[in-house]
Design a protein around this motif. Structure first.
Motif, PDB file in Angstrom:
ATOM      1  N   PRO A  54      13.427  -1.502  19.193  1.00 43.25           N
ATOM      2  CA  PRO A  54      14.207  -0.278  19.408  1.00 43.25           C
ATOM      3  C   PRO A  54      15.308  -0.504  20.429  1.00 43.25           C
ATOM      4  N   THR A  55      16.333   0.336  20.382  1.00 44.49           N
ATOM      5  CA  THR A  55      17.454   0.211  21.307  1.00 44.49           C
ATOM      6  C   THR A  55      17.013   0.427  22.750  1.00 44.49           C
ATOM      7  N   GLU A  56      16.167   1.437  22.947  1.00 52.95           N
ATOM      8  CA  GLU A  56      15.716   1.780  24.294  1.00 52.95           C
ATOM      9  C   GLU A  56      14.380   1.112  24.588  1.00 52.95           C
ATOM     10  N   LEU A  57      14.344   0.319  25.646  1.00 57.49           N
ATOM     11  CA  LEU A  57      13.115  -0.308  26.104  1.00 57.49           C
ATOM     12  C   LEU A  57      12.949  -0.044  27.594  1.00 57.49           C
ATOM     13  N   LEU A  58      11.688   0.002  28.044  1.00 54.63           N
ATOM     14  CA  LEU A  58      11.429   0.135  29.466  1.00 54.63           C
ATOM     15  C   LEU A  58      11.911  -1.116  30.192  1.00 54.63           C
ATOM     16  N   GLN A  61       9.530  -3.847  30.067  1.00 56.16           N
ATOM     17  CA  GLN A  61       9.489  -4.528  28.779  1.00 56.16           C
ATOM     18  C   GLN A  61      10.610  -5.565  28.670  1.00 56.16           C
ATOM     19  N   ARG A  62      11.792  -5.225  29.123  1.00 52.74           N
ATOM     20  CA  ARG A  62      12.901  -6.176  29.098  1.00 52.74           C
ATOM     21  C   ARG A  62      12.594  -7.387  29.975  1.00 52.74           C
ATOM     22  N   SER A  63      11.975  -7.129  31.123  1.00 51.76           N
ATOM     23  CA  SER A  63      11.586  -8.214  32.012  1.00 51.76           C
ATOM     24  C   SER A  63      10.581  -9.131  31.344  1.00 51.76           C
ATOM     25  N   GLU A  64       9.627  -8.539  30.611  1.00 51.99           N
ATOM     26  CA  GLU A  64       8.622  -9.350  29.932  1.00 51.99           C
ATOM     27  C   GLU A  64       9.248 -10.206  28.830  1.00 51.99           C
ATOM     28  N   ALA A 127       2.979 -10.850  11.462  1.00 51.25           N
ATOM     29  CA  ALA A 127       2.757 -11.204  12.861  1.00 51.25           C
ATOM     30  C   ALA A 127       3.978 -10.766  13.667  1.00 51.25           C
ATOM     31  N   ILE A 128       3.754  -9.891  14.647  1.00 53.18           N
ATOM     32  CA  ILE A 128       4.868  -9.395  15.451  1.00 53.18           C
ATOM     33  C   ILE A 128       4.768  -9.914  16.878  1.00 53.18           C
ATOM     34  N   ASP A 129       5.918  -9.930  17.547  1.00 54.06           N
ATOM     35  CA  ASP A 129       5.942 -10.231  18.966  1.00 54.06           C
ATOM     36  C   ASP A 129       7.244  -9.722  19.557  1.00 54.06           C
ATOM     37  N   PHE A 130       7.212  -9.457  20.871  1.00 58.42           N
ATOM     38  CA  PHE A 130       8.392  -9.105  21.644  1.00 58.42           C
ATOM     39  C   PHE A 130       9.376 -10.263  21.723  1.00 58.42           C
ATOM     40  N   SER A 131       8.819 -11.454  21.915  1.00 57.88           N
ATOM     41  CA  SER A 131       9.607 -12.639  22.252  1.00 57.88           C
ATOM     42  C   SER A 131      10.139 -13.331  20.999  1.00 57.88           C
ATOM     43  N   HIS A 151       4.625 -12.932   7.333  1.00 59.42           N
ATOM     44  CA  HIS A 151       5.934 -12.414   7.713  1.00 59.42           C
ATOM     45  C   HIS A 151       5.991 -12.349   9.242  1.00 59.42           C
ATOM     46  N   LEU A 152       7.067 -12.838   9.833  1.00 57.05           N
ATOM     47  CA  LEU A 152       7.269 -12.745  11.275  1.00 57.05           C
ATOM     48  C   LEU A 152       8.322 -11.685  11.566  1.00 57.05           C
ATOM     49  N   VAL A 153       8.016 -10.798  12.524  1.00 58.68           N
ATOM     50  CA  VAL A 153       8.924  -9.696  12.861  1.00 58.68           C
ATOM     51  C   VAL A 153       8.971  -9.533  14.371  1.00 58.68           C
ATOM     52  N   GLN A 154      10.172  -9.460  14.935  1.00 57.67           N
ATOM     53  CA  GLN A 154      10.289  -9.102  16.342  1.00 57.67           C
ATOM     54  C   GLN A 154      10.190  -7.586  16.442  1.00 57.67           C
ATOM     55  N   ALA A 155       9.180  -7.122  17.164  1.00 57.96           N
ATOM     56  CA  ALA A 155       8.911  -5.692  17.207  1.00 57.96           C
ATOM     57  C   ALA A 155       8.190  -5.317  18.488  1.00 57.96           C
ATOM     58  N   ASP A 156       8.255  -4.036  18.801  1.00 56.54           N
ATOM     59  CA  ASP A 156       7.594  -3.443  19.958  1.00 56.54           C
ATOM     60  C   ASP A 156       6.322  -2.758  19.482  1.00 56.54           C
ATOM     61  N   LEU A 157       5.188  -3.075  20.107  1.00 54.89           N
ATOM     62  CA  LEU A 157       3.909  -2.476  19.724  1.00 54.89           C
ATOM     63  C   LEU A 157       3.937  -0.955  19.837  1.00 54.89           C
ATOM     64  N   CYS A 158       4.813  -0.430  20.684  1.00 52.50           N
ATOM     65  CA  CYS A 158       4.907   1.022  20.874  1.00 52.50           C
ATOM     66  C   CYS A 158       5.820   1.696  19.853  1.00 52.50           C
ATOM     67  N   HIS A 159       6.553   0.919  19.074  1.00 53.87           N
ATOM     68  CA  HIS A 159       7.464   1.456  18.048  1.00 53.87           C
ATOM     69  C   HIS A 159       7.399   0.537  16.828  1.00 53.87           C
ATOM     70  N   LEU A 160       6.268   0.515  16.172  1.00 56.38           N
ATOM     71  CA  LEU A 160       6.084  -0.419  15.064  1.00 56.38           C
ATOM     72  C   LEU A 160       6.974  -0.040  13.877  1.00 56.38           C
ATOM     73  N   PRO A 161       7.715  -1.001  13.328  1.00 59.73           N
ATOM     74  CA  PRO A 161       8.656  -0.710  12.246  1.00 59.73           C
ATOM     75  C   PRO A 161       8.021  -0.799  10.859  1.00 59.73           C
TER      76      PRO A 161
END
Length: 265
Positions: A54-58, A61-64, A127-131, A151-161
């Motif tokens: 998502p566009t908005e992250l805490l 989260q950006r630090s992680e 399989a998703i990950d932030f990184s 399938h590999l997807v970059q995603a946020d666990l709090c906003h699953l696509p």
């Protein structure tokens, strides 16, 4: 990315369908392109991986993300984690009970410590990950091993696509403790529930606040590079998961982790 992924993908912000644009394709795999939602937000596809954060992250989260990307070369060299996995991974599989017709979600795959083992027991896995850098390493491993059902997807666990009920099972190991703040952790649990079918199984592990950590560690803080963590008491983890799941089993046998087996309400 395979086109079949589109059948259950959803925009991470506001939901809705995504329109695919292809720039580069090899066989059935889309290597470069983009996905566009109804509001005109564009999410790139790079190295065959759709980037659906998502566009908005805490800020935490950006630090992680920055820390995970920069430390990506370290994870496979962690001797303790590799040794620990010889116990953790079989126990996780036993509780998960994967079936050949399952579509499985791995929530927080990292560089692929569990991905190949999990993929062997199911028809299809996401399989998703932030990184993004971790996902690129995982992709290389999967390609080298000839694994084609992931399938590999970059995603946020709090906003699953993903669409509601897209998965028959889900697993998330050592991820929830890094979601910053109680509200975000509740959001992650809610999202895991949303994308699972009724009565589906979730196996989830998280840091344990043990006698040792009470004496010598912190309940909450940050690892090197700014990766947040929170250690759960058994009651805290049960209460959190219980908002959306029936906790059928929880064990603290693995010293610094709780592993739970849950069913969606």
């Amino acid at each position: 990315m395979h086109r079949s992924l589109l059948s259950f993908l959803m925009a991470p912000e506001g939901g809705g369908t995504l329109t695919l644009t292809v720039s580069k394709q090899e066989g059935e795999e889309i290597l470069e392109g983009s996905l566009t939602d109804a509001a005109g937000r564009v999410y790139p596809i790079e190295d065959g991986i759709p980037r659906l954060l998502p566009t908005e992250l805490l800020e935490a989260q950006r630090s992680e993300i920055a820390a995970r990307d920069s430390q990506v070369g370290d994870y496979d060299r962690m001797a303790f984690l590799n040794l620990f996995g010889k116990i953790e991974i079989p126990l996780t599989l036993k509780l998960l009970g994967p079936r050949p017709d399952d579509r499985l979600l791995e929530g927080g795959c990292g560089t692929g410590r569990m991905s190949q083992t999990l993929a062997r027991g199911v028809k299809e896995m996401v399989a998703i990950d932030f990184s993004f850098e971790s996902l690129r390493v995982n992709r290389k491993k999967l390609l080298a091993a000839g694994v084609t059902n992931v399938h590999l997807v970059q995603a946020d666990l709090c906003h699953l696509p993903f669409a509601p009920g897209a998965f028959t099972r889900a697993v998330s190991c050592q991820v929830l403790e890094h979601v910053p703040g109680e509200e975000a952790r509740r959001g992650a649990v809610s999202e895991l529930s949303r994308v699972l079918r009724p009565s589906a199984t979730l196996v989830l592990s998280a840091y344990k606040h043990s006698l040792f950590t009470r004496m010598f560690g912190e309940k909450e803080g940050a690892h090197d590079g700014g990766i947040p963590f929170f250690r759960f008491t058994m009651r805290e983890l049960k209460d959190l998961l219980g908002t959306c799941f029936r906790v059928e089993r929880i064990t603290g046998i693995l010293v610094y982790l709780y592993i739970t087996q849950c069913k969606k309400h």
